[in-house]
Write a protein that holds these residues in place. Structure first.
Motif, short mmCIF file in Angstrom:
data_model
loop_
_atom_site.label_atom_id
_atom_site.label_comp_id
_atom_site.label_asym_id
_atom_site.label_seq_id
_atom_site.Cartn_x
_atom_site.Cartn_y
_atom_site.Cartn_z
N UNK A 48 0.84 -1.20 0.00
CA UNK A 48 0.00 0.00 0.00
C UNK A 48 0.88 1.25 0.00
N UNK A 49 1.94 1.22 0.80
CA UNK A 49 2.89 2.34 0.82
C UNK A 49 3.50 2.58 -0.55
N UNK A 50 3.92 1.50 -1.20
CA UNK A 50 4.56 1.63 -2.52
C UNK A 50 3.58 2.14 -3.58
N UNK A 51 2.30 1.89 -3.36
CA UNK A 51 1.30 2.42 -4.27
C UNK A 51 1.33 3.94 -4.31
N UNK A 52 1.77 4.54 -3.22
CA UNK A 52 1.94 5.99 -3.18
C UNK A 52 3.33 6.41 -3.66
N UNK A 53 4.38 5.76 -3.14
CA UNK A 53 5.74 6.23 -3.40
C UNK A 53 6.23 5.93 -4.82
N UNK A 54 5.86 4.78 -5.38
CA UNK A 54 6.41 4.39 -6.68
C UNK A 54 6.13 5.40 -7.79
N UNK A 55 4.94 6.00 -7.87
CA UNK A 55 4.69 6.95 -8.97
C UNK A 55 5.32 8.33 -8.78
#
Length: 450
Positions: A86-93
């Motif tokens: 869920x965190x990476x869903x924010x940080x990756x883009x």
């Protein structure tokens, strides 16, 4: 773009991006460079991902507080892998969005390690650039540790990328990182220990409220060891043995992970600032109040790269980045306004501060009216089952103005913003108290706190 620029920004965090966009939109030839993905610490490796992980801790805590009050937590638990996804869903883009925004303002985006080669020249991975001006906004890095086995310790970035959460975790230092991560880890089923060299952790916050936070943390399994220093860290069979010393007593602690939370320093060592005749220290580049280097007029600095009175916070970095950009564009000497900027430690619940500490207000000669209120029994906390919350408001008796506000409790990280606005605008306590808030909301408690 040619290799000659009006401005080169070093560091693609919030301060650097704000300045580059402002100057690029004004028509300047701007380049920005970073060796790491664009977005900086806050968006990728700090504030934002941390608070996403905190959401899991909030839910766990909220359910347990309501046990016996209509909620059965049952086997509720945090799925760490899913939470990290869920965190990476924010940080990756983030990096791609940052670069597209910069490009849209005509900014050239460079990738690589920058270092100065002269007063107004630098090199990025072998390519030379010349510029009329530079803004250094390279952020901060973990403070070097000087004990045996320091290389075995992970930093906050590593913690925020853990695919699995170990059962036993030792945090070094009694600051933001250690307390916030320990509160997350405890709610996720780990056994965290915070080892702090001093007698008083979170020194930038009201000591009475910090003690309440520590007691609240103890209740959910966060162990704090005060006046204790790390002697060494050794790895044994996939785990770690940490030798610590308290006074004359030495002991060992077995743990699965050791995390660096002992402060940060300006990340300037690799920029060859000496070559550009730029004075700096661990606190940042030595700048005039308008953020221009005192030893090289072509260089400005902002955020963690600047030695200023501003707190090491993302909003402060953005303010400084914008002020520096405006000063360069207008050839002006405007100074940043740091009044009324709140800060919070996002433990569960959080502790927040804006303005002066009680000791600072007295030392400055103010006649201080200290308005302390234990709010643990108030409706807004009773409603959610919280039993530990308080506020301390400092008012100048001579004029009724708010000198400082210190809060500990659920949603008080939002409530503190009202006090920040009051301090920034120079409002008296009675003026702030005159506000009518939506009821029942945490904001409706404000008047009673005053």
């Amino acid at each position: 773009m040619s290799e000659d620029c009006d401005l080169i920004v070093i560091g693609a965090g919030m301060a650097g991006v704000a300045a580059a966009n402002k100057c690029g939109a004004a028509g300047w030839r701007v380049a920005i460079v970073d060796a790491l993905p664009y977005g900086g610490t806050c968006a990728l490796r700090g504030c934002d991902p941390k608070k996403i992980l905190r959401r899991g801790a909030e839910i766990m805590d909220a359910a347990r507080l309501m046990q016996g009050k209509g909620i059965d937590p049952g086997d509720l638990s945090i799925n760490w892998a899913d939470l990290m996804a869920h965190k990476r869903g924010f940080t990756d883009p983030v990096p791609d969005k940052m670069e597209k925004g910069l490009s849209g303002n005509g900014v050239e985006t460079l990738h690589g390690a920058a270092r100065f080669t002269g007063d107004n020249t630098l090199e990025v991975d072998g390519t030379a650039y010349q510029s009329e001006r530079f803004l250094v906004a390279a952020g901060a890095m973990p403070r070097p540790l000087n004990f045996t086995g320091a290389d075995l310790v992970i930093d906050s970035t590593d913690f925020l990328n853990l695919e699995a959460l170990p059962k036993r975790i030792l945090f070094i230092g009694g600051g933001f990182v250690s307390f916030e991560f320990a509160h997350i880890a405890a709610r996720a089923g780990a056994n965290p220990i915070i080892v702090d060299r001093g007698a008083r952790p979170l020194r930038g916050f009201d000591p009475d409220l910090v003690e309440m936070l520590i007691e609240r943390g103890t209740g959910i399994g966060v162990v704090l060891m005060r006046e204790t220093k790390i002697v060494s860290v050794a790895e044994t069979n996939g785990a770690f043995t940490v030798e610590v010393k308290s006074g004359d007593q030495t002991r060992t602690i077995e743990t699965d992970l050791v995390v660096h939370g002992a402060g940060r320093v300006a990340a300037l060592a690799d920029l060859s600032l000496e070559t550009a005749k730029v004075d700096y220290s661990d606190k940042g580049i030595v700048v005039a109040p308008h953020l221009q280097s005192t030893t090289n007029s072509t260089v400005f600095a902002a955020g963690d790269s600047a030695d200023t009175d501003g707190m090491p916070l993302t909003p402060v970095a953005v303010i400084e980045g914008k002020v520096a950009a405006s000063n360069m564009l207008k050839d002006a000497q405007t100074t940043p306004d740091y009044a009324g900027i709140p800060t919070a430690v996002f433990t569960v619940p959080e502790v927040a501060r804006v303005g002066m500490l009680e000791s600072e207000a007295r030392d400055a000669g103010h006649d201080v009216d200290v308005r302390f209120t234990d709010t643990s029994g108030w409706y807004s906390n009773y409603r959610i089952g919280e039993t530990s919350a308080a506020a301390k408001i400092l008012v100048d008796r001579s004029n009724g103005k708010i000198l400082g506000a210190h809060l500990f409790g659920p949603e008080y990280g939002e409530l503190i913003n009202f006090f920040g606005l009051a301090i920034k605008l120079g409002l008296a306590a009675k003026q702030l108290k005159s506000m009518t808030a939506a009821y029942p909301s945490v904001g409706s408690d404000l008047g009673s706190l005053l």
